[in-house]
Design a protein around this motif. Structure first.
Motif, PDB file in Angstrom:
ATOM      1  N   PRO A  60     -61.158 -39.933  30.182  1.00 33.38           N
ATOM      2  CA  PRO A  60     -59.733 -39.161  30.255  1.00 33.38           C
ATOM      3  C   PRO A  60     -58.281 -39.675  30.672  1.00 33.38           C
ATOM      4  N   LEU A  61     -58.310 -39.584  32.432  1.00 33.93           N
ATOM      5  CA  LEU A  61     -57.198 -40.211  33.578  1.00 33.93           C
ATOM      6  C   LEU A  61     -56.658 -41.311  33.081  1.00 33.93           C
ATOM      7  N   VAL A  73     -49.834 -33.425  30.161  1.00 27.69           N
ATOM      8  CA  VAL A  73     -50.927 -34.251  29.506  1.00 27.69           C
ATOM      9  C   VAL A  73     -51.206 -32.350  29.380  1.00 27.69           C
ATOM     10  N   CYS A  74     -52.450 -31.839  28.749  1.00 30.09           N
ATOM     11  CA  CYS A  74     -52.507 -30.263  28.609  1.00 30.09           C
ATOM     12  C   CYS A  74     -54.183 -30.473  28.389  1.00 30.09           C
ATOM     13  N   HIS A  75     -54.760 -29.225  28.773  1.00 31.52           N
ATOM     14  CA  HIS A  75     -56.028 -28.586  27.426  1.00 31.52           C
ATOM     15  C   HIS A  75     -55.023 -27.986  26.186  1.00 31.52           C
ATOM     16  N   TYR A  76     -55.117 -29.075  24.948  1.00 31.40           N
ATOM     17  CA  TYR A  76     -54.704 -28.647  23.661  1.00 31.40           C
ATOM     18  C   TYR A  76     -55.505 -27.575  23.255  1.00 31.40           C
ATOM     19  N   ARG A 124     -48.619 -35.972  35.772  1.00 32.67           N
ATOM     20  CA  ARG A 124     -49.648 -36.468  36.716  1.00 32.67           C
ATOM     21  C   ARG A 124     -49.188 -35.612  37.526  1.00 32.67           C
ATOM     22  N   SER A 125     -47.781 -35.637  38.340  1.00 36.85           N
ATOM     23  CA  SER A 125     -48.420 -35.265  39.965  1.00 36.85           C
ATOM     24  C   SER A 125     -48.595 -33.796  40.487  1.00 36.85           C
ATOM     25  N   GLN A 126     -48.363 -32.805  38.741  1.00 36.11           N
ATOM     26  CA  GLN A 126     -48.719 -31.821  39.237  1.00 36.11           C
ATOM     27  C   GLN A 126     -50.223 -30.996  38.732  1.00 36.11           C
ATOM     28  N   LEU A 127     -51.075 -32.162  38.506  1.00 33.29           N
ATOM     29  CA  LEU A 127     -52.326 -32.145  36.947  1.00 33.29           C
ATOM     30  C   LEU A 127     -53.329 -31.914  39.275  1.00 33.29           C
ATOM     31  N   SER A 128     -53.490 -30.753  38.968  1.00 35.46           N
ATOM     32  CA  SER A 128     -55.237 -30.597  39.709  1.00 35.46           C
ATOM     33  C   SER A 128     -55.492 -28.964  38.739  1.00 35.46           C
TER      34      SER A 128
END
Length: 183
Positions: free
Chosen positions: A23-24, A131-134, A12-16
């Motif tokens: 969804p979060l 997490v990612c866009h799968y 989460r800390s690197q999501l931007s």
């Protein structure tokens, strides 16, 4: 399926930018997804196994499980369903050596939820959620879509590590939105 294609899994800390609020909240929920889906579906929850067996793990899975590239592992792919609709595609993998020594019979789960098993066993330690866009190519043909959010976390118990990835399908968001509107 090309194994070289990598999803970029991030904490989460690197999501931007961050995903939308709904969804979060689902992506980083530390509780049991099985229990949350069971509640959302008013107990109309089921698990449909799609594939279970030994296969070569993807490069990102080998890296996360600290295995040599090209290692074979046990793969379990299922749909988590609410009211019969596929809400989540889940893929769980574990190294052959860890399963043979670790006393977890992933091959005997059938239509039971692996997540529930992991949550009920206090010996399992859950690592951080990423997490990612799968990648759509990694999804079953009938639910392939771009931009679906997925999450994964590694559960460790001694030498046994199980990597669980859960990809949230559009039908889940429809059900969650409908529930929020009615509450």
């Amino acid at each position: 399926m090309p194994h070289s294609m990598l999803a970029v899994w991030l904490p989460r800390s690197q999501l931007s930018p961050l995903p939308a609020a709904q969804p979060l909240a689902w992506l980083f929920d530390e509780g049991s997804l099985t229990r949350r889906l069971t509640a959302l579906s008013h107990d109309a929850f089921s698990v449909t196994p799609l594939f279970e067996g030994w296969q070569v793990l993807r490069d990102d899975e080998c890296a996360t499980l600290q295995l040599p590239t090209g290692s074979e592992g046990w793969v379990r792919e299922v749909y988590l369903r609410g009211h019969g609709k596929a809400w989540v595609f889940a893929r769980s993998v574990a190294a052959r050596s860890a399963l043979q020594d670790g006393g977890l019979n992933m091959d005997e789960l059938g239509s039971r939820s692996l997540g529930e098993l992991l949550f009920c066993d206090q010996a399992f330690q859950r690592r951080a959620i990423e997490v990612c866009h799968y990648p759509r190519q990694w999804l079953p043909a009938e639910c392939q879509a771009s931009g679906l959010w997925g999450r994964r976390s590694r559960f460790d118990r001694g030498a046994l590590s199980v990597l669980v990835a859960e990809i949230f399908l559009p039908a889940l968001w429809h059900a969650a939105c409908a529930t929020e509107e009615n509450s």
